[in-house]
Each structure stands twice: as structure tokens, then as C-alpha cells.
Design a protein around this motif. Structure first.
Motif, PDB file in Angstrom:
ATOM      1  N   LYS B  69       0.868  -1.168   0.000  1.00 52.24           N
ATOM      2  CA  LYS B  69       0.000   0.000   0.000  1.00 52.24           C
ATOM      3  C   LYS B  69       0.914   1.231   0.000  1.00 52.24           C
ATOM      4  CE  LYS B  69      -3.579   2.053   2.677  1.00 52.24           C
ATOM      5  NZ  LYS B  69      -4.178   2.174   3.989  1.00 52.24           N
ATOM      6  N   GLU B  70       0.457   2.272  -0.589  1.00 54.10           N
ATOM      7  CA  GLU B  70       1.287   3.462  -0.715  1.00 54.10           C
ATOM      8  C   GLU B  70       1.821   3.910   0.657  1.00 54.10           C
ATOM      9  OE1 GLU B  70       0.615   7.491  -3.013  1.00 54.10           O
ATOM     10  OE2 GLU B  70      -0.818   5.921  -3.593  1.00 54.10           O
ATOM     11  N   ASN B  71       3.093   4.266   0.699  1.00 56.18           N
ATOM     12  CA  ASN B  71       3.743   4.738   1.931  1.00 56.18           C
ATOM     13  C   ASN B  71       3.637   3.762   3.091  1.00 56.18           C
ATOM     14  OD1 ASN B  71       4.379   7.145   0.659  1.00 56.18           O
ATOM     15  ND2 ASN B  71       2.378   8.005   1.206  1.00 56.18           N
ATOM     16  N   LEU B  72       3.546   2.503   2.774  1.00 50.72           N
ATOM     17  CA  LEU B  72       3.436   1.517   3.853  1.00 50.72           C
ATOM     18  C   LEU B  72       4.707   1.512   4.687  1.00 50.72           C
ATOM     19  CD1 LEU B  72       1.568  -0.950   4.782  1.00 50.72           C
ATOM     20  CD2 LEU B  72       3.344  -2.342   3.719  1.00 50.72           C
ATOM     21  N   LYS B  73       4.535   1.670   5.966  1.00 48.89           N
ATOM     22  CA  LYS B  73       5.698   1.682   6.848  1.00 48.89           C
ATOM     23  C   LYS B  73       5.785   0.357   7.592  1.00 48.89           C
ATOM     24  CE  LYS B  73       8.511   4.544   9.382  1.00 48.89           C
ATOM     25  NZ  LYS B  73       8.730   5.890   9.869  1.00 48.89           N
ATOM     26  N   ILE B  74       6.962  -0.240   7.512  1.00 45.39           N
ATOM     27  CA  ILE B  74       7.133  -1.570   8.087  1.00 45.39           C
ATOM     28  C   ILE B  74       7.993  -1.510   9.343  1.00 45.39           C
ATOM     29  CG2 ILE B  74       8.186  -3.832   7.676  1.00 45.39           C
ATOM     30  CD1 ILE B  74       7.385  -3.544   4.766  1.00 45.39           C
ATOM     31  N   GLY B  75       7.541  -2.180  10.390  1.00 41.22           N
ATOM     32  CA  GLY B  75       8.346  -2.302  11.602  1.00 41.22           C
ATOM     33  C   GLY B  75       8.756  -3.757  11.761  1.00 41.22           C
ATOM     34  N   TYR B  76       9.990  -3.969  12.204  1.00 45.89           N
ATOM     35  CA  TYR B  76      10.513  -5.341  12.279  1.00 45.89           C
ATOM     36  C   TYR B  76      10.914  -5.626  13.717  1.00 45.89           C
ATOM     37  CZ  TYR B  76      12.929  -9.430  10.267  1.00 45.89           C
ATOM     38  OH  TYR B  76      13.321 -10.687   9.917  1.00 45.89           O
ATOM     39  N   MET B  77      10.420  -6.713  14.248  1.00 49.58           N
ATOM     40  CA  MET B  77      10.839  -7.096  15.594  1.00 49.58           C
ATOM     41  C   MET B  77      11.499  -8.464  15.530  1.00 49.58           C
ATOM     42  SD  MET B  77       8.548  -7.252  18.985  1.00 49.58           S
ATOM     43  CE  MET B  77       9.113  -8.030  20.473  1.00 49.58           C
ATOM     44  N   LEU B  78      12.711  -8.522  16.081  1.00 48.59           N
ATOM     45  CA  LEU B  78      13.495  -9.747  15.953  1.00 48.59           C
ATOM     46  C   LEU B  78      13.303 -10.664  17.145  1.00 48.59           C
ATOM     47  CD1 LEU B  78      16.630  -7.662  15.193  1.00 48.59           C
ATOM     48  CD2 LEU B  78      15.427  -8.961  13.470  1.00 48.59           C
ATOM     49  N   GLN B  79      13.799 -11.865  16.974  1.00 41.41           N
ATOM     50  CA  GLN B  79      13.762 -12.858  18.051  1.00 41.41           C
ATOM     51  C   GLN B  79      14.532 -12.360  19.281  1.00 41.41           C
ATOM     52  OE1 GLN B  79      15.138 -16.649  16.752  1.00 41.41           O
ATOM     53  NE2 GLN B  79      15.647 -17.327  18.795  1.00 41.41           N
ATOM     54  N   ASP B  80      15.695 -11.820  18.992  1.00 41.43           N
ATOM     55  CA  ASP B  80      16.531 -11.272  20.055  1.00 41.43           C
ATOM     56  C   ASP B  80      16.073  -9.833  20.290  1.00 41.43           C
ATOM     57  OD1 ASP B  80      19.848 -11.844  20.807  1.00 41.43           O
ATOM     58  OD2 ASP B  80      18.900  -9.936  21.244  1.00 41.43           O
ATOM     59  N   ASP B  81      15.977  -9.404  21.549  1.00 36.36           N
ATOM     60  CA  ASP B  81      15.485  -8.037  21.757  1.00 36.36           C
ATOM     61  C   ASP B  81      16.477  -6.999  21.224  1.00 36.36           C
ATOM     62  OD1 ASP B  81      17.352  -7.374  23.932  1.00 36.36           O
ATOM     63  OD2 ASP B  81      16.204  -8.831  25.081  1.00 36.36           O
ATOM     64  N   ASN B  92      16.681   3.480  24.137  1.00 33.82           N
ATOM     65  CA  ASN B  92      16.520   2.299  23.294  1.00 33.82           C
ATOM     66  C   ASN B  92      15.226   2.369  22.504  1.00 33.82           C
ATOM     67  OD1 ASN B  92      18.415  -0.081  23.211  1.00 33.82           O
ATOM     68  ND2 ASN B  92      18.501   0.393  25.392  1.00 33.82           N
ATOM     69  N   ALA B  93      14.164   2.747  23.209  1.00 37.30           N
ATOM     70  CA  ALA B  93      12.866   2.797  22.544  1.00 37.30           C
ATOM     71  C   ALA B  93      12.840   3.883  21.475  1.00 37.30           C
ATOM     72  CB  ALA B  93      11.761   3.028  23.571  1.00 37.30           C
ATOM     73  N   LEU B  94      13.695   4.890  21.635  1.00 37.54           N
ATOM     74  CA  LEU B  94      13.725   6.000  20.675  1.00 37.54           C
ATOM     75  C   LEU B  94      14.655   5.748  19.487  1.00 37.54           C
ATOM     76  CD1 LEU B  94      13.830   9.009  23.163  1.00 37.54           C
ATOM     77  CD2 LEU B  94      11.935   8.402  21.673  1.00 37.54           C
ATOM     78  N   LEU B  95      15.362   4.612  19.518  1.00 36.53           N
ATOM     79  CA  LEU B  95      16.408   4.377  18.509  1.00 36.53           C
ATOM     80  C   LEU B  95      15.939   4.575  17.063  1.00 36.53           C
ATOM     81  CD1 LEU B  95      19.388   3.408  18.124  1.00 36.53           C
ATOM     82  CD2 LEU B  95      18.448   1.138  17.784  1.00 36.53           C
ATOM     83  N   GLN B 137      11.502  -7.581  26.083  1.00 37.16           N
ATOM     84  CA  GLN B 137      10.797  -7.855  24.847  1.00 37.16           C
ATOM     85  C   GLN B 137       9.715  -6.794  24.603  1.00 37.16           C
ATOM     86  OE1 GLN B 137      12.547 -10.118  23.646  1.00 37.16           O
ATOM     87  NE2 GLN B 137      11.536 -10.388  21.680  1.00 37.16           N
ATOM     88  N   ARG B 138       9.116  -6.321  25.681  1.00 37.68           N
ATOM     89  CA  ARG B 138       8.120  -5.260  25.550  1.00 37.68           C
ATOM     90  C   ARG B 138       8.773  -3.961  25.064  1.00 37.68           C
ATOM     91  NH1 ARG B 138       5.300  -4.833  31.041  1.00 37.68           N
ATOM     92  NH2 ARG B 138       6.356  -6.811  31.438  1.00 37.68           N
ATOM     93  N   VAL B 139       9.986  -3.677  25.612  1.00 36.86           N
ATOM     94  CA  VAL B 139      10.705  -2.486  25.142  1.00 36.86           C
ATOM     95  C   VAL B 139      11.000  -2.616  23.647  1.00 36.86           C
ATOM     96  CG1 VAL B 139      12.775  -1.074  25.381  1.00 36.86           C
ATOM     97  CG2 VAL B 139      11.766  -2.143  27.395  1.00 36.86           C
ATOM     98  N   ALA B 140      11.413  -3.829  23.248  1.00 35.82           N
ATOM     99  CA  ALA B 140      11.717  -4.049  21.833  1.00 35.82           C
ATOM    100  C   ALA B 140      10.485  -3.801  20.970  1.00 35.82           C
ATOM    101  CB  ALA B 140      12.245  -5.462  21.618  1.00 35.82           C
ATOM    102  N   LEU B 141       9.331  -4.230  21.478  1.00 35.57           N
ATOM    103  CA  LEU B 141       8.097  -4.003  20.718  1.00 35.57           C
ATOM    104  C   LEU B 141       7.779  -2.514  20.621  1.00 35.57           C
ATOM    105  CD1 LEU B 141       5.570  -5.057  19.296  1.00 35.57           C
ATOM    106  CD2 LEU B 141       4.461  -5.226  21.519  1.00 35.57           C
ATOM    107  N   ILE B 142       7.950  -1.814  21.747  1.00 36.52           N
ATOM    108  CA  ILE B 142       7.662  -0.374  21.743  1.00 36.52           C
ATOM    109  C   ILE B 142       8.648   0.360  20.834  1.00 36.52           C
ATOM    110  CG2 ILE B 142       7.644   1.707  23.187  1.00 36.52           C
ATOM    111  CD1 ILE B 142       6.459  -0.175  25.408  1.00 36.52           C
TER     112      ILE B 142
END
Ligand SMILES: Nc1ncnc2c1ncn2[C@@H]1O[C@H](COP(=O)(O)OP(=O)(O)OP(=O)(O)O)[C@@H](O)[C@H]1O
Ligand SMILES: [Mg+2]
Lengths: 263, 248
Positions: B69-81, B92-95, B137-142
């Protein structure tokens, strides 16, 4: 609030530390006392090994007549210049190698070659190129500390956690951002611990350089002492060197601990 | 109202190595709708991470189309935080925002509000080493949510956690994604986890990965834990288990 047990524990650590230092000082004392005693009894040859009281005389004489401190400062000055240059150049070269893996691949065998080459062998050549002056001494020291710094720091760089790089890339970070935000901070400890290696290497290099060309410095004192068969002067030089290297090492360790504590 | 965020058509991927060619993905096509939670399961090494890496543009596809979809923004969360130990939780959350040069007052406030909302209020200025695995893991999600992605790609996000934290964190993640109205594509090894979270489950074959089957999950129950208690849960479990069983 600190519990009594904790107090006891802390105290026992202090006591242990105190005992260790006392024993260490005692060993140093016995070493010098025994040396003096055996020398006075003519059991060891004072012409070759000198003796502590004679060394003390030499130091006092040097301090009064012969600019002891000029020699110490000359050596220290050279060490500090070589050390600082080594760290900065090492860091810069390591960054270039990291950013351009092709270059790293190309220079790898050359680095290994230079690293395994005994650098003293290049001494005469350096003197011819750079002249018989302080420059040659610094170059000598740099040759010795730079390669080690580059290799240590670069290895820190390439051992970074791949998933962290993947994370950065998933945010579309540029190469420069990856370097500044991830690679350098996460190699912080490696960089800091390369300081310790670097300071010893710089001292070795500077003394080697002073053996080859110099008009002042601890290395000069030792060489001069050998040439005029003043073995007390040689011993004095060695003793001062031991003290300097000990102090420098402690200083770098202290700075290292200060810098690492932040984590 | 549903609409397509992502359309994957005839995707193929092969890796070239000195020991030969590895076919990782073979002709995969599927869509992802807005606010859908899709899970992908498949045997180990079948090409799941490869698929996500391609969608996140970390790797090149060999052929096929990915229509976004146009301008689709993708976020990636890995197995390792992959939290940076030298940064505080907030930093970290602001990275992601820092990397995108979008660290402004409004976004910082948004991240802080997320951290506070999801139980990390007292940890903003702490370092990752002081947090439990679940909290990290929650921080990684945020951190992933901070850049306001339209779709999240999650690669086995809970596999580093012990069983109980795993249940808790998947409960949290499901709640967070629902209330932030996010779309998610998640890889997991765990059939039960997939059933408890997903609207749809895509089952992949052994390498090279093809789509074997797609299951629509219709279980009442708003949270993963509630779903696990449902009678239908075990029915789905049996079906999926049989599907995967042939591959192991
Ligand atoms: N960069 C690469 N170069 C060559 N082969 C690769 C590369 N990345 C993955 N592969 C191969 O592609 C196949 C699929 O890998 P992938 O990581 O996608 O599997 P996966 O389904 O995520 O496995 P797991 O469940 O263990 O995480 C594997 O056989 C792997 O060896
Ligand atoms: Mg994987």
C-alpha cells in the motif's frame, strides 16, 4: 542501611587488601636489603650489579647535576605522543577497514606481515629516513603500537552482534549511523582495553628508539651508562623505567576503570 | 472495512553460496489485510525468516512481486530483543526515531506514553540489564511501534523467553497491537501460540517454502489466554499438528 554482616564482609576485604600490600612492600624491601647486604659482603659483583645505596647516590647526583627530570620527561613526553597518535590513528584506520571490507581483505596479509616483523630491524632505516631525532623515536614506537591497536580495535568492530546490525538496517540506518550509533559504542570496552596494551607497546617502542638515537631520555641513560661502563647508571635507568612503566600502567588501568564504570 | 496492506505474488528466493544454490522460497503468494494478525508456521529452516527479511527489505527477492500500500511503513521485531546495553530504556525505545531523524517532542511523548502504558514507567532511565526478559521484549516491541509502522513483522519474538513469560508477553503483545490498531505478520514455531494470536495461519512446507495451507481461525475470545481455553482450540491444534507432522 548496611547490615552487620555486610560491614564484616567489607572489613574482611579491606584487611585482606592491607595484608597483600604489606607483603608486597616487604618483598620489595627484602629484595633491596638483600642486594645491599650481598654487595657489601662481596658475594655479588658490584661492578656489574651495582648496589642500592650506589644507585641512590647516582639518582641524587643525576638530580642535582645532570637533569634527571629532563630525562624522565623526555621519555614520558615521547611515550605520550606515541600513545595518543597510536590510539587515534589506530581508531581511524580500524574505522576505514570496517567501512570498506574490500580494503580490509586486501591489506590483511600485509598487516599480518608487519605485525610479525621485529620492528627493531627497521630502526636504522627509520633513522636514515626521518633523521637522528625525536621523530625517529616516535615513529619507532608508532610502528610497534599502531599495528596492535588497529588489529585489536578492528577485531572489536567485526565481532559485533549481527542481530543488532540487522535491527539498525531494519530502521533503514545508513552506514555512518550504524558506525556511530552501534559499532563504536559497542566496541567501547575493546577500545578502552586496547589503551592498556598500547601504553606498554609505546614504552617499549620509545626505549628501543632511544637506544638507537637520542640525546636524552631513560633509554639514553642506559645506553650511555653501558658505553662508559657506569653500571650504576644502567641500573638506575632500569629502576626508573620499572617505576615509570608501573605508574603508567596503573594510570591507564585507573582511567579504564573510570570510563568503563559508566556501564 | 478491510483493505489490503500487502500483496505478495509468486515470490521466489534462492541463495547463492560457494557450495551451491539454496532454494529458500518457492512461489509464495498471499495478502495481508489491514489490522489482521497473520501467523506463519513451518518447520525449522524452511525459509520463514527469509520471507520476513525480504518483506523488510533486508534482503533481495529473486523474483515475484511485492505490492505495498502506498507509503506503507514496516516495523521489524526480531527474536533477540537486541537492546543496546549502553542506552537507557527510553533511548533504546527511541532508537528508530533517532535513525529516522524524527526525534521530536511529540514523538518522544508518544514513546513515553507507550512505555508508561505498558508497565515500564519506572524504568525509563534504567538500563536493559536491569529488566526481565519479558520487559525487555516489551521495550523491543515499543521500539518498533515508536516509528508508527502500519504493519509489524515479528520473527519468533518470544522464543528467547521461558514458558510463563511467553504466555504473559504474548498476552501483552496481543493487547498492545489490538489497542494500537496494528497489523502483524508473525513467525512462530509454536502451534498453540499461533492459534491463540492469529486471525489467519499460513502453514509453509519444508524448504523450499511453499504455502501448504491457510487456516482462518474463528475462536471467540479476546485474549490469547481466553482462546486457549476454548473448545475449538484443540481442534485447530490437531489439524495444524497433522499438517506439520509430515514435515518432521
Ligand atoms: N544469507 C544466506 N545465505 C545462504 N543461505 C541462507 C542465508 N540465509 C538463510 N539461508 C538458508 O535458507 C534456508 C532458510 O533459512 P531461514 O532462516 O529463512 O529459515 P527459517 O524458516 O527462518 O528457520 P528457523 O525456523 O530455524 O528460524 C536455510 O536453509 C538457510 O540455511
Ligand atoms: Mg528464522
Amino acid at each position: 542501611m548496611i547490615s552487620n554482616e555486610q560491614k564484616k564482609y567489607l572489613k574482611s576485604i579491606k584487611v585482606k587488601k592491607f595484608i597483600i600490600i604489606s607483603i608486597q612492600l616487604f618483598i620489595v624491601f627484602i629484595f633491596f636489603a638483600l642486594w645491599e647486604y650481598l654487595a657489601n659482603k662481596n658475594i655479588i659483583n658490584t661492578f656489574v650489579f651495582s648496589k642500592p645505596s650506589k644507585i641512590l647516590d647516582t639518582i641524587i647526583n643525576l638530580a642535582i647535576n645532570n637533569n634527571l627530570f629532563t630525562h624522565i620527561f623526555t621519555t614520558l613526553y615521547e611515550v605520550i605522543i606515541a600513545f595518543t597518535l597510536g590510539i587515534f590513528l589506530g581508531l581511524i584506520v580500524a574505522i576505514i577497514l570496517y567501512q570498506f571490507p574490500i580494503i580490509a581483505k586486501i591489506v590483511d596479509p600485509f598487516l599480518t606481515m608487519i605485525n610479525s616483523l621485529p620492528k627493531v630491524a627497521l630502526g636504522p632505516l627509520i633513522i636514515i629516513i626521518a633523521g637522528a631525532n625525536t621523530k625517529s623515536i616516535i615513529i619507532m614506537a608508532l610502528l610497534i603500537n599502531l599495528i596492535v591497536s588497529i588489529i585489536t580495535i578492528y577485531n572489536g568492530f567485526i565481532n559485533i552482534d549481527e542481530t543488532k546490525i540487522k535491527l539498525m538496517k531494519s530502521f533503514k540506518a545508513t552506514k555512518k549511523q550504524i558506525l556511530i550509533k552501534l559499532v563504536i559504542p559497542s566496541s567501547y570496552k575493546t577500545i578502552i582495553s586496547s589503551l592498556k596494551l598500547n601504553i606498554s607497546m609505546s614504552l617499549i617502542g620509545v626505549i628501543m628508539g632511544e637506544f638507537l638515537v637520542s640525546k636524552a631520555g631513560i633509554g639514553y641513560l642506559i645506553i650511555y651508562g653501558t658505553q662508559v661502563f657506569n653500571l650504576s647508571l644502567v641500573m638506575t635507568g632500569i629502576l626508573i623505567l620499572v617505576i615509570i612503566s608501573f605508574i603508567l600502567y596503573k594510570l591507564v588501568t585507573f582511567i579504564e576503570n573510570k570510563l568503563i564504570k559508566k556501564f | 472495512m478491510k483493505n489490503k496492506l500487502l500483496e505478495i505474488q509468486n515470490l521466489r528466493k534462492n541463495y547463492h553460496t560457494q557450495n551451491g544454490e539454496i532454494y529458500a522460497i518457492d512461489n509464495i503468494s498471499f495478502n495481508i489485510e489491514n489490522q489482521e494478525f497473520v501467523c506463519i508456521i513451518g518447520s525449522s529452516g524452511c525459509g520463514k525468516s527469509t520471507l520476513l527479511n525480504i518483506l523488510a527489505e533486508l534482503e533481495e527477492k529473486s523474483s515475484g512481486n511485492i505490492i505495498k500500500k502506498e507509503n506503507l511503513k514496516i516495523g521489524y521485531m526480531l527474536q533477540d530483543d537486541a537492546l543496546f546495553p549502553w542506552l537507557t530504556i527510553l533511548d533504546n525505545a527511541l532508537l528508530g526515531l533517532v535513525i529516522e531523524n524524527k526525534k521530536n517532542k511529540e514523538n518522544i511523548e508518544y514513546v513515553i506514553s507507550l512505555l508508561e502504558k505498558y508497565g515500564l514507567k519506572d524504568f525509563l532511565n534504567k538500563y536493559p540489564s536491569e529488566l526481565s526478559g519479558g520487559m525487555r521484549q516489551r521495550v523491543a516491541l515499543i521500539r518498533t511501534l515508536a516509528i508508527k509502522p502500519d504493519i509489524l513483522l515479528l520473527d519468533e519474538p518470544f522464543s528467547a523467553l521461558d514458558y510463563v513469560s511467553r504466555l504473559k508477553v504474548s498476552e501483552d503483545v496481543s493487547k498492545i497491537l489490538k489497542s494500537e490498531k496494528k497489523t502483524a505478520l508473525m513467525i512462530t514455531h509454536d502451534i498453540a501460540e499461533a492459534i491463540s494470536l492469529a486471525d489467519r495461519i499460513i502453514v509453509l512446507s519444508k524448504r523450499p517454502a511453499k504455502i501448504k495451507n491457510i487456516y482462518k481461525i474463528n475462536i471467540d475470545g479476546n485474549s490469547p489466554l481466553e482462546r486457549r481455553k476454548s473448545k475449538l482450540f484443540s481442534t485447530y491444534y490437531d489439524k495444524l499438528w497433522k499438517e506439520l507432522d509430515n514435515d518432521i
